[in-house]
Design an enzyme around this catalytic site. Structure first.
Site, PDB file in Angstrom:
ATOM      1  N   SER A   1       0.845  -1.193   0.000  1.00 15.20           N
ATOM      2  CA  SER A   1       0.000   0.000   0.000  1.00 15.20           C
ATOM      3  C   SER A   1       0.882   1.245   0.000  1.00 15.20           C
ATOM      4  CB  SER A   1      -0.940   0.002   1.205  1.00 15.20           C
ATOM      5  OG  SER A   1      -0.224  -0.199   2.401  1.00 15.20           O
TER       6      SER A   1
ATOM      7  N   ASN B   1       1.867   3.117   3.536  1.00 23.72           N
ATOM      8  CA  ASN B   1       2.335   2.282   4.635  1.00 23.72           C
ATOM      9  C   ASN B   1       3.845   2.398   4.778  1.00 23.72           C
ATOM     10  OD1 ASN B   1       2.911   0.268   6.481  1.00 23.72           O
ATOM     11  ND2 ASN B   1       1.382  -1.141   5.663  1.00 23.72           N
TER      12      ASN B   1
ATOM     13  N   TYR C   1     -11.578   1.038  -2.145  1.00 22.23           N
ATOM     14  CA  TYR C   1     -10.183   0.600  -2.064  1.00 22.23           C
ATOM     15  C   TYR C   1     -10.102  -0.834  -1.521  1.00 22.23           C
ATOM     16  CZ  TYR C   1      -5.249   0.719  -0.536  1.00 22.23           C
ATOM     17  OH  TYR C   1      -3.917   0.438  -0.317  1.00 22.23           O
TER      18      TYR C   1
END
Length: 246
Positions: free
Chosen positions: A37, A40, A182
């Site tokens: 991601s 992250n 998402y």
């Protein structure tokens, strides 16, 4: 293919398969799916390179997917103008892709074994879209899986510095809807990577156990993961360059 070509590499990570079926898929060593991601900080170049080096010694094929969808929508919901939201999203995805490319160069143990993709690459793929529609159909009803996905989105928004104030209901609702989209975009690779990528079996690896993943694999609900789809929590054993365990 030798799963343990190097004892040191094999011991780099703790592997905790979520189910007995996941354990068998890990032992088979056909394929690993690594999702990255963009927001992250866990996935530094060094950490991702170490994970890829380990994965190449454990699996015959490894695919890395950068989750790049809905980022511009989230920025717009945070109050940015469309053009600025698009620029910020592009920069964020580009930065993540640079880390992935750097990690690939640093971990090139066996040429051609690792492939990298954007999640958006699959939005025109029939196999992926078929599974995503199953996910969205499941989310249209109030089920434990739906609540688990909602919990994931709520947690993200609670820790997102761009989340609007509580009184800005319209923007918060827009962010929440983008967050659910998402999540639904990520789910197909946790449900049927073999069907999407054409591999015999696949183990999705991640350093945490998201609530929706636990619901998918540990409850008899829908959508159910494919027979040859597994999941494992994989965390580092090795110290980072500063001497701390990662």
């Amino acid at each position: 293919m030798g799963r343990f070509d190097s004892a040191g590499v094999a011991e780099m990570f703790r592997v905790r398969p979520l189910t007995a079926r996941s354990e068998g898929i890990w032992q088979d060593g056909d394929h690993a799916l690594i999702g990255v991601s963009t927001g992250n900080s866990y996935f530094s170049t060094h950490r991702l390179a170490t994970l890829l080096r380990w994965a190449q010694h454990q699996f015959r094929r490894v695919d890395v997917i950068c989750a790049d969808t809905q980022i511009d929508t989230m920025y717009r919901a945070s109050g940015y103008e469309p053009a600025e939201a698009a620029r910020r999203a592009k920069r964020r995805v580009s930065a993540t892709r640079r880390r992935i490319r750097g990690a690939l160069r640093a971990s090139a143990v066996v040429g051609g074994r690792v492939q990298s993709h954007l999640l958006s690459d699959f939005l025109s793929d029939e196999s992926y879209m078929r599974v995503r529609e199953q996910v969205r159909e499941a989310l249209r009803t109030e089920t434990p899986f739906t609540r688990a996905c909602e919990k994931m989105v709520d947690g993200f928004l609670a820790n997102n510095s761009d989340t609007p104030e509580c009184g800005d209901t319209e923007r918060r609702d827009a962010q929440w809807r983008a967050g659910m989209t998402y999540v639904s975009n990520e789910m197909p690779f946790l449900i049927d990577t073999p069907g999407i990528l054409g591999v015999p079996s696949s183990l999705s690896v991640y350093h945490l156990l998201p609530p929706a993943v636990e619901e998918l694999y540990c409850a008899a609900g829908v959508p159910a993961p494919a027979t040859r789809q597994g999941f494992a929590v994989v965390t580092p054993r090795v110290p980072d360059p500063n001497g701390r365990e990662k």
